[in-house]
Design a protein around this motif. Sequence first.
Motif, PDB file in Angstrom:
ATOM      1  N   GLN A  12      50.051  26.261  39.203  1.00 58.91           N
ATOM      2  CA  GLN A  12      50.572  26.698  40.820  1.00 58.91           C
ATOM      3  C   GLN A  12      49.434  26.439  41.393  1.00 58.91           C
ATOM      4  OE1 GLN A  12      48.634  29.650  42.314  1.00 58.91           O
ATOM      5  NE2 GLN A  12      49.920  28.901  43.927  1.00 58.91           N
ATOM      6  N   ALA A  13      49.760  25.878  43.023  1.00 63.10           N
ATOM      7  CA  ALA A  13      49.225  25.760  44.053  1.00 63.10           C
ATOM      8  C   ALA A  13      49.455  25.773  45.469  1.00 63.10           C
ATOM      9  CB  ALA A  13      48.235  23.589  44.059  1.00 63.10           C
ATOM     10  N   GLY A  14      49.371  24.999  46.548  1.00 61.77           N
ATOM     11  CA  GLY A  14      50.425  24.986  48.147  1.00 61.77           C
ATOM     12  C   GLY A  14      49.895  26.577  48.301  1.00 61.77           C
ATOM     13  N   GLY A  15      48.920  27.231  48.444  1.00 61.00           N
ATOM     14  CA  GLY A  15      48.109  28.399  48.894  1.00 61.00           C
ATOM     15  C   GLY A  15      48.403  30.010  47.571  1.00 61.00           C
ATOM     16  N   ARG A  16      47.376  30.398  48.707  1.00 59.94           N
ATOM     17  CA  ARG A  16      47.231  31.721  47.336  1.00 59.94           C
ATOM     18  C   ARG A  16      48.063  32.726  46.700  1.00 59.94           C
ATOM     19  NH1 ARG A  16      45.998  37.296  47.473  1.00 59.94           N
ATOM     20  NH2 ARG A  16      43.956  38.121  46.819  1.00 59.94           N
ATOM     21  N   LEU A  17      48.121  32.657  45.603  1.00 56.11           N
ATOM     22  CA  LEU A  17      49.505  33.790  44.631  1.00 56.11           C
ATOM     23  C   LEU A  17      48.721  34.647  44.603  1.00 56.11           C
ATOM     24  CD1 LEU A  17      52.270  33.789  42.866  1.00 56.11           C
ATOM     25  CD2 LEU A  17      51.430  33.371  41.032  1.00 56.11           C
ATOM     26  N   ALA A  18      49.032  36.542  44.569  1.00 55.68           N
ATOM     27  CA  ALA A  18      48.581  37.053  43.918  1.00 55.68           C
ATOM     28  C   ALA A  18      47.615  37.263  43.162  1.00 55.68           C
ATOM     29  CB  ALA A  18      48.658  38.357  44.664  1.00 55.68           C
ATOM     30  N   PRO A  19      46.320  37.578  43.016  1.00 55.98           N
ATOM     31  CA  PRO A  19      45.796  37.809  41.088  1.00 55.98           C
ATOM     32  C   PRO A  19      47.122  38.981  40.400  1.00 55.98           C
ATOM     33  CG  PRO A  19      44.311  38.355  43.502  1.00 55.98           C
ATOM     34  CD  PRO A  19      45.189  38.366  44.004  1.00 55.98           C
ATOM     35  N   GLU A  20      46.949  39.548  41.195  1.00 58.39           N
ATOM     36  CA  GLU A  20      47.658  40.290  39.603  1.00 58.39           C
ATOM     37  C   GLU A  20      48.753  39.295  39.980  1.00 58.39           C
ATOM     38  OE1 GLU A  20      49.032  41.643  43.895  1.00 58.39           O
ATOM     39  OE2 GLU A  20      47.437  41.555  43.129  1.00 58.39           O
ATOM     40  N   ARG A  21      49.168  38.777  40.513  1.00 60.11           N
ATOM     41  CA  ARG A  21      50.687  37.714  39.730  1.00 60.11           C
ATOM     42  C   ARG A  21      50.199  36.241  38.752  1.00 60.11           C
ATOM     43  NH1 ARG A  21      55.030  35.833  44.280  1.00 60.11           N
ATOM     44  NH2 ARG A  21      55.783  35.983  42.289  1.00 60.11           N
ATOM     45  N   VAL A  22      48.833  36.212  39.478  1.00 60.29           N
ATOM     46  CA  VAL A  22      48.514  34.967  38.241  1.00 60.29           C
ATOM     47  C   VAL A  22      48.619  35.700  37.110  1.00 60.29           C
ATOM     48  CG1 VAL A  22      46.021  33.910  38.173  1.00 60.29           C
ATOM     49  CG2 VAL A  22      47.108  34.277  40.192  1.00 60.29           C
ATOM     50  N   ALA A  23      47.273  37.120  37.296  1.00 62.68           N
ATOM     51  CA  ALA A  23      47.915  37.718  35.804  1.00 62.68           C
ATOM     52  C   ALA A  23      48.457  37.420  34.455  1.00 62.68           C
ATOM     53  CB  ALA A  23      46.872  38.935  36.041  1.00 62.68           C
ATOM     54  N   HIS A  24      49.353  38.270  35.767  1.00 63.20           N
ATOM     55  CA  HIS A  24      51.184  38.942  34.828  1.00 63.20           C
ATOM     56  C   HIS A  24      51.881  37.304  34.085  1.00 63.20           C
ATOM     57  CE1 HIS A  24      54.851  39.068  34.168  1.00 63.20           C
ATOM     58  NE2 HIS A  24      55.610  38.889  35.254  1.00 63.20           N
ATOM     59  N   TYR A  25      51.463  36.293  35.125  1.00 61.77           N
ATOM     60  CA  TYR A  25      52.321  35.116  34.408  1.00 61.77           C
ATOM     61  C   TYR A  25      51.466  33.737  33.567  1.00 61.77           C
ATOM     62  CZ  TYR A  25      55.818  34.113  37.441  1.00 61.77           C
ATOM     63  OH  TYR A  25      57.659  34.449  38.424  1.00 61.77           O
ATOM     64  N   ALA A  26      49.377  34.348  34.138  1.00 59.45           N
ATOM     65  CA  ALA A  26      48.908  34.331  32.656  1.00 59.45           C
ATOM     66  C   ALA A  26      49.193  34.828  30.844  1.00 59.45           C
ATOM     67  CB  ALA A  26      47.225  34.141  33.252  1.00 59.45           C
ATOM     68  N   GLU A  27      49.805  35.905  30.985  1.00 62.56           N
ATOM     69  CA  GLU A  27      50.158  36.517  30.222  1.00 62.56           C
ATOM     70  C   GLU A  27      51.266  36.448  29.678  1.00 62.56           C
ATOM     71  OE1 GLU A  27      50.229  39.615  26.867  1.00 62.56           O
ATOM     72  OE2 GLU A  27      48.349  38.627  28.755  1.00 62.56           O
ATOM     73  N   SER A  28      52.574  36.070  30.206  1.00 58.77           N
ATOM     74  CA  SER A  28      53.911  36.106  29.788  1.00 58.77           C
ATOM     75  C   SER A  28      53.671  34.215  29.401  1.00 58.77           C
ATOM     76  CB  SER A  28      55.039  35.736  31.689  1.00 58.77           C
ATOM     77  OG  SER A  28      54.865  36.872  32.220  1.00 58.77           O
ATOM     78  N   GLY A  29      53.234  33.834  29.827  1.00 55.52           N
ATOM     79  CA  GLY A  29      52.912  32.062  29.420  1.00 55.52           C
ATOM     80  C   GLY A  29      52.067  32.362  27.824  1.00 55.52           C
ATOM     81  N   ARG A  30      50.840  33.123  27.702  1.00 55.40           N
ATOM     82  CA  ARG A  30      50.135  33.707  26.541  1.00 55.40           C
ATOM     83  C   ARG A  30      50.977  33.880  25.843  1.00 55.40           C
ATOM     84  NH1 ARG A  30      48.448  37.641  22.991  1.00 55.40           N
ATOM     85  NH2 ARG A  30      49.976  39.524  24.783  1.00 55.40           N
ATOM     86  N   ARG A  31      52.131  34.777  25.863  1.00 56.21           N
ATOM     87  CA  ARG A  31      53.220  35.285  25.301  1.00 56.21           C
ATOM     88  C   ARG A  31      54.623  34.073  24.844  1.00 56.21           C
ATOM     89  NH1 ARG A  31      53.713  39.751  28.443  1.00 56.21           N
ATOM     90  NH2 ARG A  31      55.481  39.024  29.454  1.00 56.21           N
ATOM     91  N   ALA A  32      54.317  33.787  25.866  1.00 56.82           N
ATOM     92  CA  ALA A  32      55.389  32.543  25.771  1.00 56.82           C
ATOM     93  C   ALA A  32      55.016  31.506  24.684  1.00 56.82           C
ATOM     94  CB  ALA A  32      56.236  32.495  26.487  1.00 56.82           C
ATOM     95  N   GLY A  33      54.028  30.901  25.226  1.00 50.99           N
ATOM     96  CA  GLY A  33      53.404  29.480  24.120  1.00 50.99           C
ATOM     97  C   GLY A  33      52.999  29.162  25.014  1.00 50.99           C
ATOM     98  N   TRP A  34      53.222  28.851  26.672  1.00 55.82           N
ATOM     99  CA  TRP A  34      52.423  27.798  27.828  1.00 55.82           C
ATOM    100  C   TRP A  34      51.355  28.576  28.726  1.00 55.82           C
ATOM    101  CZ3 TRP A  34      52.864  30.363  32.402  1.00 55.82           C
ATOM    102  CH2 TRP A  34      54.227  31.148  32.112  1.00 55.82           C
ATOM    103  N   GLU A  35      50.674  27.357  28.403  1.00 54.57           N
ATOM    104  CA  GLU A  35      49.503  27.949  29.517  1.00 54.57           C
ATOM    105  C   GLU A  35      49.660  27.485  31.107  1.00 54.57           C
ATOM    106  OE1 GLU A  35      45.864  26.267  27.154  1.00 54.57           O
ATOM    107  OE2 GLU A  35      47.245  24.971  28.062  1.00 54.57           O
ATOM    108  N   LEU A  36      48.707  28.767  32.521  1.00 57.71           N
ATOM    109  CA  LEU A  36      49.204  28.372  33.352  1.00 57.71           C
ATOM    110  C   LEU A  36      47.884  28.247  33.697  1.00 57.71           C
ATOM    111  CD1 LEU A  36      50.328  29.392  36.226  1.00 57.71           C
ATOM    112  CD2 LEU A  36      49.560  31.352  35.852  1.00 57.71           C
ATOM    113  N   PHE A  37      48.159  27.195  34.824  1.00 60.82           N
ATOM    114  CA  PHE A  37      47.219  26.285  35.293  1.00 60.82           C
ATOM    115  C   PHE A  37      47.467  26.740  37.061  1.00 60.82           C
ATOM    116  CE2 PHE A  37      46.618  23.670  32.077  1.00 60.82           C
ATOM    117  CZ  PHE A  37      46.269  23.325  31.419  1.00 60.82           C
TER     118      PHE A  37
END
Length: 861
Positions: free
Chosen positions: A265-290
């Motif tokens: 993710q880049a191109g502008g600020r993603l709200a911190p709560e959404r960053v945390a949400h996607y990071a957790e989704s990735g952890r459960r599904a087996g992918w990483e969020l950069f």
Amino acid sequence: MAFSPPSAVPKTRTTVPFPRPPVRRHGVPFARDLASYGARTALITPQGEVSYRALAERVAATAERLGPARRLVLLAGANRADALVVHLAALSAGHPVLLVPGDSADTIDALSAAYDPDVVARPDGHGTWTLDERRPRSAHTLHPDLALLLSTSGSTGSPKLVRLSAENLQANAESIATYLGIRDTDRAATTLPPHYCYGLSVIHSHLLRGAGLILTERSVSDADFWEEFRAARGTSLAGVPYTFDLLDRVGFARMRLPHLRYVTQAGGRLAPERVAHYAESGRRAGWELFVMYGQTEATARMAYLPPALAAERPQAVGVPIPGGSFRIGPVDGIDEPDTGELVYSGPNVMLGYAESAADLARGRTVEELHTGDIARRAPDGLYEIVGRRSRFAKILGLRIDPQRVEAILGEHGIRASCAGDDDALAVLAIRAEGVDAARIRRLVADSCGLPPRAIHARTVPELPRLASGKPDHEAVRRLARESQAPPRPGTATDDLRTLYAEILDRTDVTEDSSFVSLGGDSLSYVEMSLRLEQALGVLPTDWHTTPIRELHALDATRRPAGSPGRKRGLRRTLDTGIALRAIGIVLIVGSHVPVFAVQGGAHVLLGVAGFNFARFHLTAHERPDRLRRLGRSIARIAVPSIVWITLVLLLTREYDLANIVLANSLFPQDNSDPEWRYWFVEALVYFLTGLAVLLAVPLLDRAERRSPFGFALALVAVGLVGRYDPWGLAHIRHHLSPTVVFFLFALGWAAARARTTAHRLLLTAVLLITVPGLFPGGQPLRTSIVVGGLMLVLWIPTLPSMDPLNRLAGILAGSSLYIYLTHFHVYPYLRDDSPVLALLVSLAFGVTYGAVATRLTRRLS
């Protein structure tokens, strides 16, 4: 990939050692070394896969065409193989590339006028990129280090460009490939345009490592995108904040993507709560969020947040990329420790800006990059962006210069003040004749590439100013934001959102909505497509999955701002499915009267129904949403049918309870005519209900999503067993039995899922083999009608037409169900006097019943 915990991040000026890559003068190494990856897959395109060896051969041939003398190449960028070949050929041979958005003719013209390119590469009328060689040698003095020119501010056509060197491109690609850990087995989808530095960096970094690129121009909101991604075993996705809005809408968190390794993710600020949400989704599904941070002036990237820290520190942009470093510069008025302007140094820092062709001769004028962002270095060593020093705004991934937008509006005689934030561009304009919010949004959207929903516009008597006399940008944001309200149906006929809200009876229509995402089905498809074509002209074949903002942008490229609406009577196209529904119902009624004896229309409509089922119900939405939409469509068919048959039963006593509940086919019956009249409606309801039950099974739902064409083909095989009825399940009228005719519905479904010529040839063979013999006594004309109609669905998406024909076809196709229901009890009263009149009155009566039924359904809803 392992990362240090926050406590381990050093607290001094952060520099990650990374050797500067060797760069051959007049060429970018990764573009020259493609052949070294041999038979590995470089590109996955709708037309097939391309190996690195084949790509290198095409690049070399194009480089030879460009010649040894360096020339300035303006390239209309697109995620297409032809455009990529030209780009790589120029980079490999040392020709500077001016990369512009390929879908903006105004931008191409503006930058061509400003920089007078020696070669222009853009698509011809058939979608193939051609080289317009204006001169054999450059008219400009081109600095030896110059490799690429990119815009900093979206697609405004501003002459201010970033000058990047071959070393910049190579260093940035090496750095990104290093911290992402890109492997030669990776396959990245091109979810962003290549003229945008983020999208281009995805391409460069993967080609550097011999990885594959899934070249697609589809949106992540399109179900076909996910089909392509799964089929290609995609491992990475890149997105700006707006992309993540779309991912939320299509239920990305619940998708099964077995090969996905990471999301960036880049191109502008993603709200911190959404960053945390996607990071957790990735952890459960087996992918990483950069999460990443960058600017065009740094070729793309300056910082990244290690995935291990995304959930814990979602507000941070992270640490410098390998080879780069940050320092905090002083800013007047900011006295907080470790807070100030973020200044970046590294081998990916641009040579400098260009504002005219004369600047192409300049060498390096910038040693470090003053980002204009106010940052804080936290105690754990991570950097956080806390504000902006300049007026530039990054909106939906585009860096917008409000001052430039003001100048563009000034060219149209509009005095305005603009301000931006992460969500929208606010525009206040002086109220005047011919100046309104709709026109302002259209002009700004056309000029800078933003969707209208991201532009808050308002007219005012005077522009707000501070006591000092300077523009009050905070007041601009506040006043423009207050002007935003949901569209009121009926007040803006040219507003696409209003049109969608009216036809689909929805109040939640946004610029990101599409016909499919709003629950459109085959009944509303007809009216929607024809009304849109009247507003926009010829529609793309995938308009039903295209967001409204993209349809608006398509219209903007065809029609100058402020020009009148489309003229009636112009040559149009007509969706083949709509044409067949209109023709089919006329054939059915006309043969029953009879005015003529041309049967087969109902069986063609079964195939069209299957085709529409796949298009409108098998979307990327999650299983519960799919089933809810399917249930609504079943009700829209069954309820008007039951109401009509009940009414006729009370008046004529021709039917019984089995007909009312659409269950005649389930009971033993004789061969009398009335009870078989509604076989088509019964079959359709059975098919849709059965498939709803089938797709409610999670295993089968996942199988359909993983292999859409294969799943459809399996249903065709099941249908063909019923077609030949080995167990004697069919009722006395064999060719009207649901178990026998299901294969036609399945063939239509498979036609919608066919993506290659091989798929279509296979289905064509099935048609030619299985339809003959379906009807009693052979009936060659009826057989030919069915085969010909389904061949049209399979091979020809649209037919040439005219406005009057489109309107007539739309009325008949949209009312085809209601005409079918009612005509049996209309034509008998007129056919003895005038068969033609009986036909016309039957059609008109059905249209009227359809209008009443639709209105009552909407009111009850």
